[in-house]
Write a protein that holds these residues in place. Structure first.
Motif, mmCIF file in Angstrom:
data_model
loop_
_atom_site.group_PDB
_atom_site.id
_atom_site.type_symbol
_atom_site.label_atom_id
_atom_site.label_comp_id
_atom_site.label_asym_id
_atom_site.label_seq_id
_atom_site.Cartn_x
_atom_site.Cartn_y
_atom_site.Cartn_z
ATOM 1 N N GLU A 23 -3.022 22.818 26.886
ATOM 2 C CA GLU A 23 -2.604 21.481 26.480
ATOM 3 C C GLU A 23 -2.697 21.300 24.974
ATOM 4 O O GLU A 23 -3.633 21.780 24.346
ATOM 5 C CB GLU A 23 -3.493 20.438 27.159
ATOM 6 N N SER A 24 -1.779 20.625 24.428
ATOM 7 C CA SER A 24 -1.725 20.214 23.016
ATOM 8 C C SER A 24 -2.346 21.240 22.053
ATOM 9 O O SER A 24 -3.275 20.957 21.335
ATOM 10 C CB SER A 24 -2.364 18.842 22.812
ATOM 11 N N PHE A 25 -1.804 22.409 22.050
ATOM 12 C CA PHE A 25 -2.261 23.480 21.170
ATOM 13 C C PHE A 25 -1.467 23.445 19.870
ATOM 14 O O PHE A 25 -0.257 23.328 19.886
ATOM 15 C CB PHE A 25 -2.055 24.830 21.874
ATOM 16 N N LYS A 26 -2.172 23.530 18.751
ATOM 17 C CA LYS A 26 -1.525 23.555 17.437
ATOM 18 C C LYS A 26 -1.881 24.872 16.757
ATOM 19 O O LYS A 26 -2.943 25.445 16.986
ATOM 20 C CB LYS A 26 -2.003 22.387 16.589
ATOM 21 N N LEU A 27 -1.008 25.350 15.905
ATOM 22 C CA LEU A 27 -1.260 26.591 15.183
ATOM 23 C C LEU A 27 -2.553 26.500 14.380
ATOM 24 O O LEU A 27 -3.299 27.479 14.262
ATOM 25 C CB LEU A 27 -0.071 26.922 14.273
ATOM 26 N N HIS A 28 -2.856 25.322 13.864
ATOM 27 C CA HIS A 28 -4.079 25.128 13.084
ATOM 28 C C HIS A 28 -5.327 25.399 13.926
ATOM 29 O O HIS A 28 -6.377 25.775 13.395
ATOM 30 C CB HIS A 28 -4.114 23.712 12.502
ATOM 31 N N MET A 38 3.565 27.386 27.207
ATOM 32 C CA MET A 38 2.235 26.803 27.151
ATOM 33 C C MET A 38 1.945 26.015 28.424
ATOM 34 O O MET A 38 0.832 26.062 28.930
ATOM 35 C CB MET A 38 2.096 25.922 25.911
ATOM 36 N N ARG A 39 2.959 25.301 28.898
ATOM 37 C CA ARG A 39 2.757 24.539 30.139
ATOM 38 C C ARG A 39 2.413 25.462 31.298
ATOM 39 O O ARG A 39 1.504 25.191 32.080
ATOM 40 C CB ARG A 39 4.016 23.728 30.470
ATOM 41 N N ALA A 40 3.138 26.580 31.393
ATOM 42 C CA ALA A 40 2.907 27.531 32.487
ATOM 43 C C ALA A 40 1.501 28.125 32.425
ATOM 44 O O ALA A 40 0.906 28.434 33.453
ATOM 45 C CB ALA A 40 3.952 28.640 32.447
ATOM 46 N N ALA A 41 0.979 28.274 31.223
ATOM 47 C CA ALA A 41 -0.362 28.836 31.049
ATOM 48 C C ALA A 41 -1.452 27.780 31.190
ATOM 49 O O ALA A 41 -2.638 28.107 31.194
ATOM 50 C CB ALA A 41 -0.468 29.501 29.685
ATOM 51 N N GLY A 42 -1.061 26.513 31.279
ATOM 52 C CA GLY A 42 -2.037 25.439 31.413
ATOM 53 C C GLY A 42 -2.719 25.062 30.110
ATOM 54 O O GLY A 42 -3.801 24.484 30.119
#
Length: 84
Positions: A7-12, A1-5
């Protein structure tokens, strides 16, 4: 996720993305409710009502379609152009 830029992604967040996509595609409240597994349509409306188009949105869309048809190539443009 960091490499893709991302931020703070949740499954919800995927659930909200899915619901907003259904609404944008024109699905009605009950369809979205059932797809998300909510017990009642009121829960769906409490969460997502701001995403459904209102009368002003529909008026703008209808006006844009009308103007596009008047100014742009309509479906019967070849027929009317040939008659001139």
């Amino acid at each position: 996720m960091r490499a893709a830029g991302v931020e703070s992604f949740k499954l919800h967040d995927c659930r909200h993305f899915f619901a907003s996509g259904l609404i944008a595609a024109g699905c009605d409240v009950v369809t979205v409710q059932r797809a998300l597994g909510y017990q009642s349509a009121s829960v769906t409306l409490n969460t997502y009502s701001h995403l459904w188009p209102n009368a002003d949105d529909r008026t703008r869309s209808a006006t844009a379609g009308l103007m596009q048809e008047v100014a742009g190539d309509s479906a019967d443009f070849p027929r009317t152009a040939a008659a001139e």
